[in-house]
Design an enzyme around this catalytic site. Structure first.
Site, PDB file in Angstrom:
ATOM      1  N   HIS A 181       0.841  -1.198   0.000  1.00  0.00           N
ATOM      2  CA  HIS A 181       0.000   0.000   0.000  1.00  0.00           C
ATOM      3  C   HIS A 181       0.878   1.250   0.000  1.00  0.00           C
ATOM      4  O   HIS A 181       1.463   1.619   1.011  1.00  0.00           O
ATOM      5  CB  HIS A 181      -0.892  -0.011   1.235  1.00  0.00           C
ATOM      6  CG  HIS A 181      -2.071   0.917   1.145  1.00  0.00           C
ATOM      7  ND1 HIS A 181      -2.240   1.833   0.126  1.00  0.00           N
ATOM      8  CD2 HIS A 181      -3.170   1.068   1.958  1.00  0.00           C
ATOM      9  CE1 HIS A 181      -3.363   2.502   0.311  1.00  0.00           C
ATOM     10  NE2 HIS A 181      -3.949   2.053   1.413  1.00  0.00           N
ATOM     11  N   HIS A 184      -3.033   6.863  -0.770  1.00  0.00           N
ATOM     12  CA  HIS A 184      -4.073   7.373   0.123  1.00  0.00           C
ATOM     13  C   HIS A 184      -3.566   8.038   1.402  1.00  0.00           C
ATOM     14  O   HIS A 184      -4.274   8.089   2.409  1.00  0.00           O
ATOM     15  CB  HIS A 184      -5.067   6.255   0.459  1.00  0.00           C
ATOM     16  CG  HIS A 184      -5.735   5.702  -0.763  1.00  0.00           C
ATOM     17  ND1 HIS A 184      -6.311   4.464  -0.798  1.00  0.00           N
ATOM     18  CD2 HIS A 184      -5.877   6.219  -2.012  1.00  0.00           C
ATOM     19  CE1 HIS A 184      -6.802   4.218  -2.003  1.00  0.00           C
ATOM     20  NE2 HIS A 184      -6.550   5.285  -2.759  1.00  0.00           N
ATOM     21  N   TYR A 186      -1.083   7.214   3.399  1.00  0.00           N
ATOM     22  CA  TYR A 186      -0.517   6.376   4.447  1.00  0.00           C
ATOM     23  C   TYR A 186       1.010   6.407   4.336  1.00  0.00           C
ATOM     24  O   TYR A 186       1.562   7.187   3.569  1.00  0.00           O
ATOM     25  CB  TYR A 186      -1.133   4.987   4.395  1.00  0.00           C
ATOM     26  CG  TYR A 186      -2.645   5.044   4.592  1.00  0.00           C
ATOM     27  CD1 TYR A 186      -3.176   5.674   5.721  1.00  0.00           C
ATOM     28  CD2 TYR A 186      -3.530   4.535   3.645  1.00  0.00           C
ATOM     29  CE1 TYR A 186      -4.550   5.774   5.904  1.00  0.00           C
ATOM     30  CE2 TYR A 186      -4.906   4.634   3.820  1.00  0.00           C
ATOM     31  CZ  TYR A 186      -5.414   5.260   4.953  1.00  0.00           C
ATOM     32  OH  TYR A 186      -6.770   5.374   5.137  1.00  0.00           O
TER      33      TYR A 186
END
Length: 359
Positions: A181, A184, A186
């Site tokens: 990931h 977004h 993060y």
């Protein structure tokens, strides 16, 4: 043959169709106790229904590589062997339905330690199951979020190791695709963007320095993830800032770097790293960012963002804008979307014997 229902092969893995489910947090794991971070009946039913509905690949929601790497205390984690055992129940069922099980490995960075969205999603302190967030720099996401603790180089190296350990556990849990990931807002996205990364050491400043952490994570995961299994990377292609943020040009450049480090597909989303920006949403609004990566690099891409109709999804693939589509909210609304789309487009999708009367 519908393009949406053509198999897609990456490395030695063949995914039966191009209808994929992206990671969508359920905020439903136990926040404490012996089963903290482990999936339970809700997760089994949630993912199992979409597999029975014909989805080709299901990527399990953002799963913390450490306790402080979760977005909320109610998120999944994969930092212990106890969690591995709980995931195996889900992966076994998905495989039995002909669906490829994937998992997104994540660290929430400066946006960690928040409440469940339906309770307002406010940041949580240590007195309410929360913890102190971490980030590349002491810059908060917005006025509500805590100022994160700036990571030391030693801590950065430890998080890289945590990603690798999480990948080992994901493999033991039966997952066939791992996704890192990097989107977004993060932790990895925090490092990528100059909007959130104000460091002056080897992890900040230049493009090469800001992407260093992402590539170190990829290298560490790729080292333990089998050569015959694909590794994805999720990116926010833009911060949607006029200046001072991560840009589509950066994304195209990083796509080639990621491919050179062993990434097999770029999962292209946008936003999440800058608060208060205007995002011009609409049907397929993020598809052009995936299309640009596909046009300017040789890295396969998946598109996401208000893709809801079978003909719309088919057109994205036929036009060469992406290699697969990820349906988020639409799969929440319609677990059997793939079977419905196959009927409309003349595609072929596996139907459980128990559901044959519905064909």
């Amino acid at each position: 043959m519908s393009a949406l229902f053509e198999p897609f092969t990456l490395r030695d893995l063949t995914i039966p169709n191009r209808v994929w489910m992206p990671p969508m947090c359920q905020y439903s794991a136990a926040p404490e106790g012996p089963d903290v971070g482990a999936p339970h009946d809700w997760h089994f039913a949630h993912y199992g229904a979409r597999a029975a509905g014909g989805t080709g690949l299901i990527i399990v929601e953002a799963t913390g590589v450490s306790p402080e790497g979760r977005i909320s205390p109610y998120d999944l984690g994969i930092w212990s062997d106890t969690q591995v055992e709980a995931f195996r129940r889900i992966t076994r069922f998905l495989v039995a339905q002909g669906t490829v099980p994937g998992i997104q490995l994540a660290h929430a960075g400066r946006k960690a330690s928040t409440d469940q969205p339906w309770k307002g999603g406010a940041p949580l302190g240590p007195d309410a199951l929360g913890w102190q967030p971490l980030g590349p720099s002491p810059v908060s996401f917005d006025e509500r979020h805590a100022v994160p603790t700036e990571l030391t180089v030693t801590q950065i190296k430890e998080i890289v190791r945590q990603f690798a350990d999480a990948a080992r556990r994901a493999l033991a849990a039966g997952f066939e695709v791992a996704e890192i990931h990097g989107a977004h807002g993060y932790l990895i996205a925090n490092f990528l963007s100059p909007h959130s990364n104000r460091r002056t050491d080897e992890y900040g400043g230049s493009y090469a320095n800001r992407t260093r952490f992402a590539l170190e994570v990829v290298d560490a995961v790729r080292e333990v993830w089998p050569d015959d299994k694909p590794l994805f990377f999720r990116i926010s292609a833009t911060d949607w800032l006029d200046e001072g943020g991560w840009t589509p040009d950066d994304t195209v450049r990083l796509a080639s770097d990621l491919q050179a480090h062993g990434i097999d597909l770029l999962d292209v989303s946008t936003g999440g790293n800058a608060a208060g920006v205007h995002i011009p949403t609409g049907p397929g609004y993020q598809v052009p960012f995936a299309a640009r990566v596909k046009a300017e690099t040789s890295l396969p891409v998946a598109a996401v963002g208000m893709i809801t109709e079978p003909e719309q999804a088919e057109k994205i693939l036929v036009n060469g804008e992406a290699d697969a589509v990820l349906l988020g909210r639409e799969l929440l609304r319609s677990p059997s979307w793939a079977r419905q789309a196959a009927r409309e487009l003349g595609g072929d999708v596996r139907v459980p014997e128990q559901y044959h009367r519905s064909v």
